[in-house]
Motif scaffolding. Structure first.
Motif, PDB file in Angstrom:
ATOM      1  N   HIS A   1      -4.460   7.312  -2.595  1.00 18.25           N
ATOM      2  CA  HIS A   1      -3.918   5.496  -2.674  1.00 18.25           C
ATOM      3  C   HIS A   1      -3.729   4.685  -3.215  1.00 18.25           C
ATOM      4  O   HIS A   1      -3.995   4.296  -4.536  1.00 18.25           O
TER       5      HIS A   1
ATOM      6  N   ASN B   1       0.570  -1.036   0.113  1.00 13.76           N
ATOM      7  CA  ASN B   1      -0.474   0.076  -0.396  1.00 13.76           C
ATOM      8  C   ASN B   1       0.931   1.264   0.183  1.00 13.76           C
ATOM      9  O   ASN B   1       1.730   1.480   1.317  1.00 13.76           O
TER      10      ASN B   1
ATOM     11  N   PHE C   1       0.904   5.759  -0.210  1.00 14.01           N
ATOM     12  CA  PHE C   1      -0.041   6.953   0.078  1.00 14.01           C
ATOM     13  C   PHE C   1       0.706   7.956  -0.228  1.00 14.01           C
ATOM     14  O   PHE C   1       2.384   8.078   0.163  1.00 14.01           O
TER      15      PHE C   1
ATOM     16  N   THR D   1       0.942  12.479  -0.727  1.00 15.69           N
ATOM     17  CA  THR D   1       0.666  13.601  -1.249  1.00 15.69           C
ATOM     18  C   THR D   1       0.677  14.268  -2.423  1.00 15.69           C
ATOM     19  O   THR D   1      -0.534  15.243  -2.774  1.00 15.69           O
TER      20      THR D   1
END
Length: 271
Positions: free
Chosen positions: A193, A164, A166, A168
């Motif tokens: 994500h 996973n 993540f 920004t």
């Protein structure tokens, strides 16, 4: 930085010093390396300062630094010339900025900011990148044909990886999506994500059984350099490369900071 088998005395001023930076050899002088005393290199090679054990020369008198060897060429030229002199069309300023930040060469960081401003490229904004990866073994049973009318039940362990990410920064997230490819399916979920799941095929598992189980590999690289991601180290190496290219700094490693490429979680920040 790799520790040597036998400590050695520090080098003397005036004579040549050979550095092995990520496998690339550079020859220079202590005067050049200590041009900016407040930098990391200035502290490492300052006159009268005992050389730390992990900087004692290796075989052949080379000092090994585990950083990007190609980018160090421009670091060294800046130390020699006192100005930033990059080739026309140079496209790795993000990586060079990350290296300059590692060596803590403030004048070079300022010169890179001026270069980006002159090109009309805004300085990177603050951002966060988090990468988690987990591996789980799975015992797979299948029938293997041993003859015209002879089938044998076999078993093999398949390692399944789930990652996973993540981020920004949309540009960095897009670069990560472009860096990885899977055999089938949509790998982008939208938003900040990004999820990946893959399972390298063991040589003992027939391709038909591999496909029947719905397993798929993970690929990285572009045309001509496409290669399979076979485990956690190769996956995190690609994530680290993309993060540095976009100006991120490694902020934390879990669970063992000394074993970066076998970790379960990496956190990057960009200020």
């Amino acid at each position: 930085i790799s520790p040597p088998p036998v400590p050695s005395s520090p080098p003397s001023f005036g004579g040549p010093v050979t550095l092995n930076v990520g496998g690339t050899l550079y020859s220079t002088t202590l005067e050049t390396l200590t041009r900016f005393p407040d930098s990391m290199l200035g502290a490492m090679f300052r006159a009268g300062t005992p050389m730390p054990p992990n900087l004692n020369p290796q075989g052949g008198g080379h000092y090994f630094i585990d950083r990007d060897g190609k980018a160090f060429r421009h670091i060294l030229n800046f130390l020699r010339l006192g100005r930033l002199d990059l080739p026309r069309g140079y496209g790795e300023t993000a990586l060079l900025r990350a290296e300059a930040d590692f060596y803590q060469i403030r004048p070079l960081l300022d010169a890179l900011r001026e270069l980006e401003a002159s090109r009309g490229t805004p300085a990177p904004t603050a951002a966060l990148l988090h990468a988690d990866v987990d591996a789980s073994p799975r015992l797979v049973h299948f029938s293997a044909r041993r003859g015209p009318h002879h089938y044998e039940l076999s078993s093999v362990q398949v390692d399944t990886f789930r990652a996973n990410l993540f981020c920004t920064d949309p540009d960095c997230l897009g670069a990560l999506r472009a860096r990885f490819g899977v055999a089938s399916g949509d790998r982008a979920e939208g938003g900040p994500h990004f999820h990946l799941e893959w399972a390298p095929r063991p040589v003992e598992l027939p391709e038909v059984e591999y496909g029947r189980l719905g397993l798929q590999p993970l690929w990285t690289g572009g045309p001509g350099e496409r290669r399979e991601v076979v485990g956690t180290p190769s996956f995190l190496e690609e994530v680290l490369r993309v993060a540095l290219e976009h100006g991120f700094r490694l902020d934390s490693v879990f669970p063992d900071p000394e074993d970066l490429l076998n970790s379960r979680s990496l956190r990057f920040v960009r200020h």
